[in-house]
Design an enzyme around this catalytic site. Structure first.
Site, PDB file in Angstrom:
ATOM      1  N   GLU A  52       2.769  42.793 -17.815  1.00 30.06           N
ATOM      2  CA  GLU A  52       2.506  42.641 -19.483  1.00 30.06           C
ATOM      3  C   GLU A  52       3.195  41.338 -19.932  1.00 30.06           C
ATOM      4  O   GLU A  52       2.542  40.801 -20.711  1.00 30.06           O
ATOM      5  CB  GLU A  52       3.061  43.789 -19.945  1.00 30.06           C
ATOM      6  CG  GLU A  52       2.437  45.216 -19.864  1.00 30.06           C
ATOM      7  CD  GLU A  52       2.518  45.974 -18.699  1.00 30.06           C
ATOM      8  OE1 GLU A  52       3.439  45.565 -17.824  1.00 30.06           O
ATOM      9  OE2 GLU A  52       2.244  47.170 -18.682  1.00 30.06           O
ATOM     10  N   PHE A 114       7.727  61.170 -23.098  1.00 32.76           N
ATOM     11  CA  PHE A 114       7.388  60.282 -21.905  1.00 32.76           C
ATOM     12  C   PHE A 114       6.839  59.006 -22.355  1.00 32.76           C
ATOM     13  O   PHE A 114       5.777  58.870 -22.958  1.00 32.76           O
ATOM     14  CB  PHE A 114       6.354  61.052 -21.098  1.00 32.76           C
ATOM     15  CG  PHE A 114       6.130  60.118 -19.846  1.00 32.76           C
ATOM     16  CD1 PHE A 114       7.165  59.851 -18.875  1.00 32.76           C
ATOM     17  CD2 PHE A 114       4.855  59.851 -19.478  1.00 32.76           C
ATOM     18  CE1 PHE A 114       6.755  59.050 -17.667  1.00 32.76           C
ATOM     19  CE2 PHE A 114       4.690  58.978 -18.587  1.00 32.76           C
ATOM     20  CZ  PHE A 114       5.609  58.617 -17.682  1.00 32.76           C
ATOM     21  N   GLN A 115       7.300  57.914 -21.828  1.00 30.75           N
ATOM     22  CA  GLN A 115       6.910  56.575 -22.336  1.00 30.75           C
ATOM     23  C   GLN A 115       7.041  56.071 -23.586  1.00 30.75           C
ATOM     24  O   GLN A 115       6.190  55.268 -24.233  1.00 30.75           O
ATOM     25  CB  GLN A 115       5.757  56.360 -21.676  1.00 30.75           C
ATOM     26  CG  GLN A 115       5.487  56.234 -20.104  1.00 30.75           C
ATOM     27  CD  GLN A 115       4.468  55.594 -19.492  1.00 30.75           C
ATOM     28  OE1 GLN A 115       3.369  55.647 -19.936  1.00 30.75           O
ATOM     29  NE2 GLN A 115       4.628  55.024 -18.319  1.00 30.75           N
ATOM     30  N   LYS A 164      -1.354  57.461 -30.240  1.00 31.19           N
ATOM     31  CA  LYS A 164      -2.409  57.928 -29.252  1.00 31.19           C
ATOM     32  C   LYS A 164      -3.139  58.859 -30.164  1.00 31.19           C
ATOM     33  O   LYS A 164      -4.548  58.682 -30.256  1.00 31.19           O
ATOM     34  CB  LYS A 164      -1.853  58.790 -28.223  1.00 31.19           C
ATOM     35  CG  LYS A 164      -2.944  59.005 -26.923  1.00 31.19           C
ATOM     36  CD  LYS A 164      -2.450  59.386 -25.693  1.00 31.19           C
ATOM     37  CE  LYS A 164      -3.515  59.531 -24.710  1.00 31.19           C
ATOM     38  NZ  LYS A 164      -3.071  60.110 -23.353  1.00 31.19           N
ATOM     39  N   MET A 477      17.185  22.763 -12.575  1.00 26.79           N
ATOM     40  CA  MET A 477      18.064  22.305 -13.785  1.00 26.79           C
ATOM     41  C   MET A 477      19.384  22.676 -14.090  1.00 26.79           C
ATOM     42  O   MET A 477      20.416  22.202 -14.378  1.00 26.79           O
ATOM     43  CB  MET A 477      17.011  22.681 -14.938  1.00 26.79           C
ATOM     44  CG  MET A 477      17.439  22.178 -16.421  1.00 26.79           C
ATOM     45  SD  MET A 477      17.656  20.312 -16.505  1.00 26.79           S
ATOM     46  CE  MET A 477      15.957  19.791 -17.027  1.00 26.79           C
TER      47      MET A 477
HETATM   48  C1  LIG Z   1      13.848  33.905 -17.600  1.00 29.40           C
HETATM   49  C2  LIG Z   1      14.808  32.620 -17.423  1.00 29.40           C
HETATM   50  N1  LIG Z   1      15.997  32.811 -16.559  1.00 29.40           N
HETATM   51  C3  LIG Z   1      16.863  31.975 -16.526  1.00 29.40           C
HETATM   52  C4  LIG Z   1      16.584  30.812 -17.090  1.00 29.40           C
HETATM   53  C5  LIG Z   1      17.703  29.612 -16.877  1.00 29.40           C
HETATM   54  N2  LIG Z   1      16.976  28.409 -16.299  1.00 29.40           N
HETATM   55  C6  LIG Z   1      16.641  27.228 -16.895  1.00 29.40           C
HETATM   56  S1  LIG Z   1      16.278  26.026 -16.089  1.00 29.40           S
HETATM   57  C7  LIG Z   1      16.457  27.118 -14.709  1.00 29.40           C
HETATM   58  C8  LIG Z   1      15.953  26.565 -12.950  1.00 29.40           C
HETATM   59  C9  LIG Z   1      14.537  26.536 -12.693  1.00 29.40           C
HETATM   60  O1  LIG Z   1      14.677  26.430 -11.486  1.00 29.40           O
HETATM   61  P1  LIG Z   1      13.044  25.969 -10.811  1.00 29.40           P
HETATM   62  O2  LIG Z   1      12.168  27.197 -11.527  1.00 29.40           O
HETATM   63  O3  LIG Z   1      13.112  26.176  -9.576  1.00 29.40           O
HETATM   64  O4  LIG Z   1      12.986  24.865 -11.441  1.00 29.40           O
HETATM   65  P2  LIG Z   1      13.266  23.470 -11.298  1.00 29.40           P
HETATM   66  O5  LIG Z   1      14.437  23.124 -12.424  1.00 29.40           O
HETATM   67  O6  LIG Z   1      13.870  23.065  -9.982  1.00 29.40           O
HETATM   68  O7  LIG Z   1      12.255  22.388 -11.683  1.00 29.40           O
HETATM   69  C10 LIG Z   1      16.878  28.274 -14.942  1.00 29.40           C
HETATM   70  C11 LIG Z   1      17.530  29.265 -13.867  1.00 29.40           C
HETATM   71  C12 LIG Z   1      15.588  30.341 -17.750  1.00 29.40           C
HETATM   72  N3  LIG Z   1      15.088  29.544 -18.688  1.00 29.40           N
HETATM   73  N4  LIG Z   1      14.616  31.563 -18.119  1.00 29.40           N
END
Ligand SMILES: Cc1ncc(C[n+]2csc(CCOP(=O)(O)OP(=O)(O)O)c2C)c(N)n1
Lengths: 565, 185
Positions: A52, A114-115, A164, A477
């Site tokens: 979803e 439920f749900q 529902k 990042m």
């Molecule tokens: C749902 C979610 N969880 C955690 C983060 C924190 N976060 C921001 S950038 C990042 C790293 C992303 O890694 P990747 O997808 O491999 O991309 P890259 O930066 O290596 O291009 C994280 C963990 C986020 N933005 N969103």
């Protein structure tokens, strides 16, 4: 008049609103709705996501591409809680969605049936508006209200929770679009005196700077903005979300604002004597340290959402209203000018960025492929004729920095919420929304795995999404921050990844891996010319850093051009 | 500097709106000192009176975010000098020590609502300070229950609600004109 079921009323309302596509996932509480859909397949196409959250991101991308609100249907309980991230994401980026969730029968409400989850309550802090519908006869009027609220003013997400029994009982169906709500005037009237003052401020400025935000695209005001900018002669920067408002290579474009934006526009923000902010909200990622932001400038803020005015940056003058109408008053009255010397100052900083960062990022001699290389290559090969989608992280910033955009609205990314996992489903939504331009996803290996199940949706819909995994095998990042601010303690940012080629293969999707620079060009050509979905897994340097960078707590003009090591 | 503000919010009658309004405060970590709501002088329009402490800049942002809510008609905030406020308090007191208390009750301009064998119930209307002073005075005699209404307020500088409704009506009409213009352009 013949009575219809509540479920039919939902679908008839969608048809009244000109909607022909919905994204969703069935479940117990919405079985009546799906049954009704079965009989209306010729009028309403349903895209079956695999989660979803993804369904909501897909609906969001669909909305951004088509300009119509996106529609999403999910079941009660876990269906609705899964949708929460998508709802928050779209609402933060002001994208109109109507999310319809099921709910247990009204006689069960509040009993932990439920749900059952309190979707109405859950949605409150993350949606523009929401309602709980317990009677079939309220469906048409509430749907009309929902669509009106979702698209008008500053758009956002509307969540409708329908019990529902409301879906199964019978009702008359009368539909009246855009009902008048006395408490809701989404397009404020702009007073003449305000326009007079704004004209004066603009005409008097010596070093003005325009900031464009997502609002420009939301208002579909690119042409109006272009006329304003070209007559005024004022250099402009744009936020991540507003990046495609005008072409990347427009002579007055001085780059992307904020933390990972362009060196020039950030360094010179504090030299400007007037900042004209158009449809943007001075997010902390744009301003850096607030007390050191735009120190020498008067601020003219053109914004439709009153609560954004003075929220982060105190303004000198607010033009509270629709930016398209505001600019159509302003443009005829401002002087036609150029600011050659001021514009040239940006060039000086751009040259520094070009030689010290851009060259290295896009035409590298480093042993390993840099993320910017495939982005620049794909940019050059598609020449701006593509819809570009990103996930979140380094891949997002590099794509934003090095893809050269030509067409408004062809860049979709998660701005306000920064939701990893946004990319793949958004690419699906964009590919469903239009067939004219190729859809190209740049994603990290981390974010790709947050919604990789949508490969299933791709094959079911048979859509030709081009997926480029910029694969550094790390959460890039976060790792960059660990490198710069945590003494290189790489806590939980290494990933053991699956074989993405085999994964694609399991779905019957063509895929290729690139490990060496010399293979990049031909692999990209193959991907772009391939008729159908394609996954390109490109191994890139995990030590690359997105630069320049405004460190947290620094001011815009303290932006670092290169990293210390 | 933080100050005490009284907010007056006019809304449509809609389930869940109270929640949405309080969320604006909780998101910014502001405590609500008191909140009362009732139908206003116009049928179908509700009036919230909310007391909270914040800096003036913060309060403006809070009020803008409340006014942004779809079913909120108008929201205002006032400093102490611009509002006339009252609270209503009920005290249930044990009759065990009734004799020394009698003069206190007589002097405190209270109303006696109920007298039973074991307790009496009195009502006091006044400022928060007056209500609390009486509380302290009664405490030694044994307060069995105490309930206080929270502040209700009317404002000195505000226009009539009818006038605001007219203004809103004009705003909605103007908004619709701009909307039609947008649909055409
Ligand atoms: C749902 C979610 N969880 C955690 C983060 C924190 N976060 C921001 S950038 C990042 C790293 C992303 O890694 P990747 O997808 O491999 O991309 P890259 O930066 O290596 O291009 C994280 C963990 C986020 N933005 N969103």
């Amino acid at each position: 008049m013949e009575k219809v079921s509540g479920a039919d009323a939902v679908l008839l309302s969608l048809i009244e609103e000109g909607q022909d596509t919905v994204f969703g996932y069935p479940g117990g509480a919405v079985i009546p709705l799906y049954d009704s859909l079965y009989f209306k397949q010729d009028k309403i196409k349903h895209v079956l996501a695999r989660h979803e959250q993804a369904a909501v991101h897909e609906a969001q991308a669909y909305a951004q591409i088509t300009g119509k609100p996106g529609v999403c249907i999910v079941t009660s309980g876990p269906g609705a809680t899964n949708a929460v991230t998508g709802i928050a994401n779209a609402n933060m980026d002001s994208v109109p969605l109507v999310v319809i969730t099921g709910q247990v029968g009204s006689y069960f409400l509040g009993t932990d049936a439920f749900q059952e989850t309190d979707v109405f309550g859950l949605s409150m802090p993350i949606a523009k508006w929401s309602a709980q519908i317990t009677k079939a006869e309220d469906i048409a009027s509430t749907m009309a209200k929902a669509f009106y609220i979702a698209v008008s003013g500053r758009p956002g997400v509307v969540v409708l929770e329908i019990t529902k029994d409301a879906l199964t009982s019978k009702t008359d169906f009368v539909y009246k679009k855009a009902p008048v709500l006395r408490s809701y005037a989404p397009y404020p009237k702009i007073a003449d005196e305000v326009i007079d003052k704004a004209v004066e401020m603009i005409n008097e400025a010596e070093r003005p700077l325009i900031l464009l935000g997502h609002g420009v695209l939301i208002a579909r005001a690119e042409k109006t903005v272009k006329e304003f900018i070209e007559k005024s002669g004022i250099p402009f920067g744009s936020t991540l979300m507003g990046l495609t408002a005008l072409p990347s290579d427009h002579p007055l474009n001085v780059g992307m604002l904020g933390m990972h934006g362009s060196y020039a526009v950030n360094m010179l923000t504090n030299k400007a004597d007037l900042i004209i902010a158009i449809g943007m909200r001075f997010s902390d990622r744009v301003t850096g340290k607030l007390s050191g932001y735009a120190k020498n400038a008067k601020i003219l803020h053109i914004e439709i959402d009153k609560s954004e005015i003075d929220k982060n940056v105190p303004v000198t003058l607010a033009v509270h209203g629709d930016l398209k109408s505001a600019l159509s008053y302003l443009t005829p009255r401002i002087e036609k000018k150029t600011y050659n010397n001021w514009r040239k100052e940006f060039d000086k900083f751009y040259q520094m960025e070009r030689t010290q960062v851009i060259e290295r990022d896009t035409r590298s001699n480093e042993p390993l492929i840099q993320m910017g290389e495939p982005v620049a290559m794909i940019s050059q090969k598609t020449d701006g004729n593509a819809v570009v989608i990103t996930d979140v992280g380094q891949n997002q910033m590099i794509a934003a920095r090095y893809y050269k955009f030509r067409i408004p609205g062809t860049f979709l990314t998660s701005g306000g919420l920064g939701t990893m996992g946004f990319g793949l489903p958004a690419a699906v939504g964009a590919a469903v929304a239009q067939k004219k331009l190729p859809v190209i996803l740049f994603t990290g290996d981390g974010g790709f795995q947050m919604n990789e199940q949508e490969l299933g949706t791709i094959i079911q819909e048979n859509i030709p999404v081009k997926m480029v995994i910029l694969n550094n095998s790390v959460l890039g990042m976060v790792r960059q921050w660990q490198n710069m601010f945590q003494g290189k303690r790489y806590s939980q940012t290494d990933l053991i990844n699956p074989d993405f080629i085999k994964l694609a293969d399991a779905y019957g999707i063509k895929a290729k891996r690139v490990e060496f620079r010399e293979d990049l060009n031909s692999a990209i050509d193959e991907m772009l010319s391939f008729d159908g979905p394609y996954l390109l897994d490109i191994k890139v340097d995990k030590d690359m850093k997105v630069m320049p960078f405004i460190a947290p707590g620094s001011t815009v003009d303290e932006m670092k051009l290169v990293s210390n090591d | 500097m933080e100050k005490k503000y009284t907010l007056v919010v006019f809304t449509e009658d809609k389930v869940g709106l109270l929640n949405r309004i309080t969320i604006v405060f909780t998101r910014r970590h502001i405590n609500i000192d008191s909140l009362t709501t009732s139908e206003s002088e116009i049928h179908g329009i509700f009036r919230y009176t909310i007391v909270a402490k914040a800096t003036p800049e913060m309060m403006k942002k809070v009020v803008d975010q409340i006014e942004k809510l779809t079913e909120v008609l108008r929201a205002f905030y006032y400093e102490a000098q611009d509002v006339v406020t009252q609270e209503l308090a009920l005290y249930k007191i044990s009759t065990a020590n009734i004799t020394p208390m009698e003069s206190l009750i007589r002097e405190s301009s209270v109303r006696i609502l109920d007298i039973e064998k074991e307790f009496i119930i009195i009502e006091k209307t006044g400022s928060r300070q007056e209500v609390l002073t009486l509380f302290e005075q009664l405490k030694p005699y044994g307060i069995l229950q105490f309930a206080c209404s929270g502040q209700v307020a009317v404002t000195k500088p505000m226009k009539e609600l009818e006038t605001y409704l007219k203004e809103l009506n004009q705003a909605v009409e103007a908004s619709n004109k701009i909307r039609s213009w947008k649909l055409k352009n």
